[in-house]
Design an enzyme around this catalytic site. Structure first.
Site, PDB file in Angstrom:
ATOM      1  N   HIS A  22      59.073   0.015  -3.578  1.00 58.81           N
ATOM      2  CA  HIS A  22      60.047   0.966  -3.050  1.00 58.81           C
ATOM      3  C   HIS A  22      61.496   0.573  -3.344  1.00 58.81           C
ATOM      4  CE1 HIS A  22      56.751   1.915   0.155  1.00 58.81           C
ATOM      5  NE2 HIS A  22      56.512   2.507  -0.990  1.00 58.81           N
ATOM      6  N   GLU A  70      63.270  13.536 -20.932  1.00 56.56           N
ATOM      7  CA  GLU A  70      62.389  12.527 -20.332  1.00 56.56           C
ATOM      8  C   GLU A  70      61.977  11.520 -21.411  1.00 56.56           C
ATOM      9  OE1 GLU A  70      61.042  11.304 -17.470  1.00 56.56           O
ATOM     10  OE2 GLU A  70      59.905   9.977 -18.803  1.00 56.56           O
ATOM     11  N   ALA A  71      62.117  10.243 -21.085  1.00 54.98           N
ATOM     12  CA  ALA A  71      61.847   9.201 -22.086  1.00 54.98           C
ATOM     13  C   ALA A  71      60.354   9.058 -22.410  1.00 54.98           C
ATOM     14  CB  ALA A  71      62.401   7.871 -21.599  1.00 54.98           C
ATOM     15  N   ALA A 104      62.402  13.055  -8.711  1.00 58.43           N
ATOM     16  CA  ALA A 104      63.553  13.861  -8.305  1.00 58.43           C
ATOM     17  C   ALA A 104      63.992  14.812  -9.415  1.00 58.43           C
ATOM     18  CB  ALA A 104      64.710  12.935  -7.918  1.00 58.43           C
ATOM     19  N   ILE A 110      58.520   5.751   0.382  1.00 58.71           N
ATOM     20  CA  ILE A 110      59.774   6.506   0.247  1.00 58.71           C
ATOM     21  C   ILE A 110      59.691   7.804  -0.555  1.00 58.71           C
ATOM     22  CG2 ILE A 110      61.103   4.383   0.506  1.00 58.71           C
ATOM     23  CD1 ILE A 110      61.815   4.637  -2.494  1.00 58.71           C
ATOM     24  N   ASN A 144      52.070   6.575  -8.327  1.00 56.64           N
ATOM     25  CA  ASN A 144      52.147   5.879  -7.034  1.00 56.64           C
ATOM     26  C   ASN A 144      50.819   5.967  -6.271  1.00 56.64           C
ATOM     27  OD1 ASN A 144      52.168   8.354  -5.697  1.00 56.64           O
ATOM     28  ND2 ASN A 144      54.367   8.373  -5.357  1.00 56.64           N
TER      29      ASN A 144
HETATM   30  C1  LIG Z   1      53.168   1.730  -8.442  1.00 59.03           C
HETATM   31  C2  LIG Z   1      53.941   2.501  -7.417  1.00 59.03           C
HETATM   32  C3  LIG Z   1      53.357   2.788  -6.176  1.00 59.03           C
HETATM   33  C4  LIG Z   1      54.075   3.509  -5.226  1.00 59.03           C
HETATM   34  N1  LIG Z   1      53.442   3.930  -4.089  1.00 59.03           N
HETATM   35  C5  LIG Z   1      54.069   4.791  -3.264  1.00 59.03           C
HETATM   36  C6  LIG Z   1      53.361   5.414  -2.204  1.00 59.03           C
HETATM   37  O1  LIG Z   1      52.152   5.230  -2.022  1.00 59.03           O
HETATM   38  N2  LIG Z   1      54.047   6.258  -1.387  1.00 59.03           N
HETATM   39  C7  LIG Z   1      55.377   6.505  -1.561  1.00 59.03           C
HETATM   40  O2  LIG Z   1      55.945   7.237  -0.748  1.00 59.03           O
HETATM   41  N3  LIG Z   1      56.068   5.949  -2.572  1.00 59.03           N
HETATM   42  C8  LIG Z   1      55.440   5.127  -3.448  1.00 59.03           C
HETATM   43  N4  LIG Z   1      56.106   4.625  -4.525  1.00 59.03           N
HETATM   44  C9  LIG Z   1      57.549   4.908  -4.665  1.00 59.03           C
HETATM   45  C10 LIG Z   1      57.900   6.310  -5.157  1.00 59.03           C
HETATM   46  O3  LIG Z   1      56.899   6.824  -5.987  1.00 59.03           O
HETATM   47  C11 LIG Z   1      59.251   6.223  -5.909  1.00 59.03           C
HETATM   48  O4  LIG Z   1      60.216   5.657  -5.069  1.00 59.03           O
HETATM   49  C12 LIG Z   1      59.760   7.587  -6.360  1.00 59.03           C
HETATM   50  O5  LIG Z   1      58.751   8.280  -7.027  1.00 59.03           O
HETATM   51  C13 LIG Z   1      60.980   7.388  -7.258  1.00 59.03           C
HETATM   52  O6  LIG Z   1      61.446   8.634  -7.717  1.00 59.03           O
HETATM   53  P1  LIG Z   1      62.719   8.735  -8.681  1.00 59.03           P
HETATM   54  O7  LIG Z   1      62.932  10.160  -8.951  1.00 59.03           O
HETATM   55  O8  LIG Z   1      63.832   7.958  -8.098  1.00 59.03           O
HETATM   56  O9  LIG Z   1      62.299   7.948 -10.018  1.00 59.03           O
HETATM   57  P2  LIG Z   1      61.074   8.178 -10.988  1.00 59.03           P
HETATM   58  O10 LIG Z   1      60.066   9.057 -10.386  1.00 59.03           O
HETATM   59  O11 LIG Z   1      60.626   6.830 -11.423  1.00 59.03           O
HETATM   60  O12 LIG Z   1      61.699   8.982 -12.209  1.00 59.03           O
HETATM   61  C14 LIG Z   1      62.554   8.457 -13.187  1.00 59.03           C
HETATM   62  C15 LIG Z   1      62.243   9.153 -14.500  1.00 59.03           C
HETATM   63  O13 LIG Z   1      63.284   8.937 -15.432  1.00 59.03           O
HETATM   64  C16 LIG Z   1      62.730   8.634 -16.711  1.00 59.03           C
HETATM   65  N5  LIG Z   1      63.728   7.860 -17.457  1.00 59.03           N
HETATM   66  C17 LIG Z   1      64.161   6.614 -17.186  1.00 59.03           C
HETATM   67  N6  LIG Z   1      65.109   6.250 -18.053  1.00 59.03           N
HETATM   68  C18 LIG Z   1      65.307   7.289 -18.880  1.00 59.03           C
HETATM   69  C19 LIG Z   1      66.185   7.510 -19.976  1.00 59.03           C
HETATM   70  N7  LIG Z   1      67.052   6.577 -20.382  1.00 59.03           N
HETATM   71  N8  LIG Z   1      66.111   8.695 -20.619  1.00 59.03           N
HETATM   72  C20 LIG Z   1      65.244   9.669 -20.217  1.00 59.03           C
HETATM   73  N9  LIG Z   1      64.396   9.487 -19.187  1.00 59.03           N
HETATM   74  C21 LIG Z   1      64.432   8.319 -18.509  1.00 59.03           C
HETATM   75  C22 LIG Z   1      61.475   7.862 -16.361  1.00 59.03           C
HETATM   76  O14 LIG Z   1      60.570   7.786 -17.422  1.00 59.03           O
HETATM   77  C23 LIG Z   1      60.959   8.634 -15.162  1.00 59.03           C
HETATM   78  O15 LIG Z   1      60.150   9.714 -15.541  1.00 59.03           O
HETATM   79  C24 LIG Z   1      55.421   3.901  -5.493  1.00 59.03           C
HETATM   80  C25 LIG Z   1      56.004   3.606  -6.734  1.00 59.03           C
HETATM   81  C26 LIG Z   1      55.275   2.921  -7.713  1.00 59.03           C
HETATM   82  C27 LIG Z   1      55.904   2.646  -9.034  1.00 59.03           C
END
Ligand SMILES: Cc1cc2nc3c(=O)[nH]c(=O)nc-3n(C[C@H](O)[C@H](O)[C@H](O)COP(=O)(O)OP(=O)(O)OC[C@H]3O[C@@H](n4cnc5c(N)ncnc54)[C@H](O)[C@@H]3O)c2cc1C
Length: 628
Positions: free
Chosen positions: A564, A50-51, A30, A607, A109
C-alpha cells in the site's frame, strides 16, 4: 491493428492523429476512472498512455485467486525493489510490486476491499485539504461501488457469513463490484469467534465500511457476484471504467507507451504536452487543457522529476535541469509495513495449500469453469482492525505518544510532516483508531525471507515437506510514523527511481507492529481456533516471542510491504504538499496528480477504495475547474 470490439484501444498512428483536451498518463486504477468520467462529456477528448500491455480478459487477472502468479511477474508487474531499509535488520532490497498494463495495480491486487476509519480521512482535511474529510468523501466511495447483497449468493457459500453489513453505507450502481468471497478459508469462522473473545471491541463491527471498522470480520472483495456475465471474476478499473465506455469516439488509449517527460512552455511554468516512447521511438503530443498524472506512487514523481519539477538538489544530482522547484515531489512516501506468524492446521483441516495436490487443483479448476465458485473464485480473506488503546495501558499509550512527539524536534523536510505525526499520536489514544490491521492469509506462506515475493508465495518448505496445510496471520501497521521518499538518480526514464519506504525507521513503529503480533498470537491461542491448530510453523522456537523486546527484534528482521505505498506527491499546503487540495502540482500550470501518490496520510485499511474515491472526486474537481 485496432480490435473492432475495443475501438478506444488504438494504434500509434491513430493516437497521434487526434487532439486532446486531457491526456492521462497511466491507464491504471485511477487513470481509467479519470478517462471514463471526463469522456462522459462528448465534447471532451481524452488520450490515455499506458506503459504496459492491455491484458483484456487475461485469465491470470480475471480469476480471483491467481493474483500470486502475476505479482513480480514481468508480464504484469514493474517488479521494483526498495533500497536497503535502514530500519530493518534484513539488509536485502525488498520486492515492490506495481501493476503494469491496463488496470495497473487493480489488476494484480489481492482484491481486499476495505475503507478505513472516519478519522483517517478527517486527518486528510486537517492537513490543509478542505473537502477531503470522510463525510465529503462518502458519496465518492458509494459512487464507485456496486455492492451485491450477500443474500443473492448465500447458497454458494462454503461457510456461513459471520459478518454484518448496512446497505446504506454501500453504493449499488457504481462500476466496481464488491462482494464477500463465496469460498472463504474454512477457519475464518473460528478466527472471528476467537477474536471476539478477546474483548468487546474485537467482535464484528456493524458495517466495517461505515467509517467504524474496529473488530474482526470477513473482508469484502472487488469480485463480481452480481449474477451477470462477469460472475466470479475480478472487478477492476478495466471492467468497471474502460470496457463499458470503449465505444466512445472521444476516448483513445495507447498501450506499450512509456511517458518519459512533460513538455513545459518556454519561460513559463506551464505544461503543454508530453514525450513518450513507443516501439523504440520517441513521440511528442500536445495537450489543450491538462495532463493528468496517474502513473502510480513511484512513476508519477519520477515523471515530474524527469521533467525538471522537483527538489533542485535531487534534480541536479540526476543531471536534470530544474524548471520548477517543488521540494515535496517524491517525499512523504508511506506504506503499511507487514510482518507475520505462520500456523499449521491439524490433519483434516484445509487451506488453499490443498491446491498443491494436482487432483484437488483439477477439481477446483473444473468447479470454477462450471459455476465460478470454489477456491479459485476467492480473493483476499478476513481481517481485523484493532485500536492500540484497547491493547495498551494509558501509561503505555502516553509513552508511545511522547516518543512520536519527541521525534518531531529538529526534523527537516524528511519523514512524515510534524502535523501528521501529531494527528497520529492523538489518534493512538482513541478507542476508534484502527492502528493495527491483522490479515488472514489463506495458505502456509514462507515467512522466513519476506524480501522476495516469489519465495513468499512458494510456501513454507517444512510444512510442504510433510504435506501439511496452514495459514498466516499478518500484523500490519495501519498508521506508520516513518515516511521515506522516491527520487530519480538518473535522467534515464528506463531506470527505476530509488524507492525508500523507510520501513520501521522510527522505533515506535516496530513496537506497535510487535504489539499487533502479540494479539495475532493471542487469537491463535483462543478457542475455538486453537483446537484447529497443530501449532506455529513460523517463527521457530529459537525466536523469543514471549517478550515485547524479542518480538520487536523479530519484526525488524521479518517485515515487508502490505502493498500500500502512497503519498509520494501528497496534497497539502504550499511547502507541505507536492500538489494542492485540488490535486494541481504546486508551482506549475497544466498538470494534476490523480492516483495514490496524492493521498496525504495513510488510511487504516487496504487502499484501493481510497484510490477509487480520490479519482472520482479528482474528476469532479477537474470538471469544475474547466467548466466541462
Ligand atoms: C500485489 C498488490 C496487492 C494489493 N492488494 C490490495 C488489496 O487486496 N486491496 C486493496 O485495497 N489494495 C491492494 N493493493 C493496493 C492497490 O491496488 C493500489 O494502491 C492501487 O491500485 C494503486 O492505484 P494507482 O492508480 O495509484 O496506481 P496503479 O494502479 O499502479 O496505476 C499506475 C499505472 O500507470 C502506468 N505507468 C507507470 N508509469 C508509466 C509511464 N511512465 N508511462 C505510461 N504509463 C505508466 C502503470 O503501468 C500502471 O498501469 C495491492 C497492490 C499490489 C501491487
Amino acid at each position: 491493428m485496432t480490435d473492432p470490439n475495443l475501438p478506444a484501444l488504438c494504434s500509434l498512428e491513430d493516437f497521434l492523429k487526434h487532439e486532446y483536451d486531457f491526456i492521462v498518463v497511466g491507464g491504471g486504477t485511477a487513470g481509467l476512472v479519470v478517462a471514463a468520467r471526463l469522456t462522459e462529456n462528448p465534447n471532451i477528448s481524452v488520450g490515455v498512455l499506458e506503459a504496459g500491455p492491455a491484458h483484456i480478459n487475461d485469465p491470470l487477472i480475471m480469476t480471483p485467486a491467481l493474483y500470486s502468479m502475476t505479482i513480480m511477474n514481468p508480464e504484469y508487474d514493474w517488479g521494483h525493489k526498495t533500497v536497503v531499509q535502514r530500519g530493518l535488520k534484513n539488509k536485502k532490497p525488498l520486492d515492490q510490486s506495481r501493476g503494469k498494463g491496463l488496470g495497473g495495480s487493480s489488476g494484480i491486487n489481492y482484491q481486499m476491499y476495505n475503507r478505513g476509519h472516519i478519522s483517517d480521512y478527517d486527518a486528510w482535511a486537517a492537513l490543509g485539504n478542505p473537502g477531503w474529510d470522510f463525510k465529503s468523501l462518502l458519496p465518492y466511495f458509494k459512487k464507485h461501488e456496486n455492492f451485491s447483497d450477500p443474500s443473492l449468493y448465500a447458497s454458494k457459500n462454503n461457510i456461513p457469513l459471520e459478518t454484518t453489513y448496512d446497505p446504506s453505507f454501500h453504493g449499488t450502481t457504481g462500476p466496481i463490484h464488491t462482494s464477500f468471497s463465496t469460498w472463504r478459508l474454512p477457519q475464518e469462522k473460528e478466527w472471528i469467534e476467537a477474536s471476539a473473545k478477546l474483548g468487546k471491541r474485537f467482535g464484528s463491527p456493524k458495517d466495517g465500511w461505515s467509517g467504524d471498522h474496529i473488530g474482526t470480520f470477513h473482508s469484502l472483495s472487488s469480485i463480481d457476484r452480481s449474477g451477470g456475465p462477469g460472475e466470479g471474476t475480478r472487478s477492476y478499473s478495466v471492467t468497471g471504467y474502460l470496457l463499458p465506455n470503449v465505444q466512445r469516439p472521444n476516448l483513445h488509449v495507447l498501450t506499450e507507451a512509456l511517458v518519459t517527460k512533460l513538455v513545459l512552455e518556454k519561460d513559463k511554468p506551464a505544461v503543454t504536452g508530453l514525450e513518450f516512447e513507443h516501439g523504440g521511438k520517441k513521440h511528442v503530443v500536445n495537450v489543450k487543457k491538462e495532463v493528468v498524472l496517474s502513473a502510480g506512487v513511484y512513476k508519477t514523481p519520477q515523471i515530474l522529476e524527469l521533467s525538471g519539477i522537483g527538489n533542485p538538489d535531487v534534480l541536479k544530482k540526476a543531471g536534470v535541469e530544474c524548471l520548477v522547484a517543488n521540494p515535496r515531489v517524491g517525499e512523504n512516501l508511506q506504506d503499511h509495513p507487514a510482518t507475520g506468524i505462520g500456523l499449521e492446521l491439524i490433519d483434516g483441516q484445509k487451506s488453499l495449500d490443498m491446491l498443491q495436490d494436482p487432483a484437488t487443483l483439477e477439481a477446483a479448476q473444473k468447479e470454477y469453469m462450471a459455476t465460478r465458485t470454489g477456491p479459485l473464485s476467492s480473493g483476499g480473506s478476513a481481517t481485523s482492525f484493532i485500536a492500540l488503546a484497547d491493547i495498551c495501558s494509558k501509561d503505555e499509550i502516553s509513552s508511545i505518544q511522547k516518543r512520536i512527539l519527541d521525534s518531531i524536534k529538529g526534523q527537516g523536510q524528511e519523514g512524515l510532516l510534524p502535523s501528521a505525526k501529531k494527528l497520529i499520536a492523538e489518534d493512538y489514544a482513541s478507542h476508534d483508531d484502527g492502528s493495527i490491521q491483522i490479515v488472514l492469509l489463506p495458505a502456509a506462506l514462507n515467512l522466513s525471507d519476506v524480501s522476495s515475493q516469489k519465495s513468499f508465495f512458494a510456501g513454507d518448505l517444512n510444512v510442504k515437506a510433510h504435506g501439511g496445510q496452514g495459514f498466516a496471520l499478518a500484523s500490519c501497521l495501519a498508521r506508520p510514523v516513518s515516511a521515506g521518499s522516491v527520487h530519480i538518480s538518473s535522467s534515464d526514464p528506463n531506470q527505476d527511481p530509488d524507492i525508500d519506504p523507510a520501513y520501521l525507521l522510527e522505533d515506535v513503529d516496530a513496537e506497535i507492529l510487535a504489539r499487533g503480533l502479540q494479539i495475532a498470537m493471542k487469537m491463535a491461542e483462543t478457542s475455538p481456533l486453537k483446537e484447529l491448530l497443530k501449532g506455529r510453523y513460523w517463527p521457530g522456537p529459537e525466536v523469543d516471542i514471549g517478550t515485547l523486546e524479542g518480538l520487536v527484534e523479530y519484526v525488524k528482521g521479518h517485515t515487508t510491504t502490505e502493498y500500500h505505498p502512497m503519498s509520494s506527491c501528497s496534497m497539502g499546503k504550499q511547502g507541505e504538499g507536492a500538489v494542492d487540495g485540488r490535486l494541481r502540482v504546486w508551482g506549475v500550470k497544466g498538470v494534476r496528480v490523480v492516483d495514490a501518490s496524492a493521498i496525504p496520510l495513510q488510511v487504516s485499511g487496504n487502499i484501493q477504495s481510497a484510490v477509487y474515491a480520490l479519482a472520482e472526486k479528482g474528476c469532479d474537481l477537474i470538471k469544475e475547474d474547466w467548466g466541462v
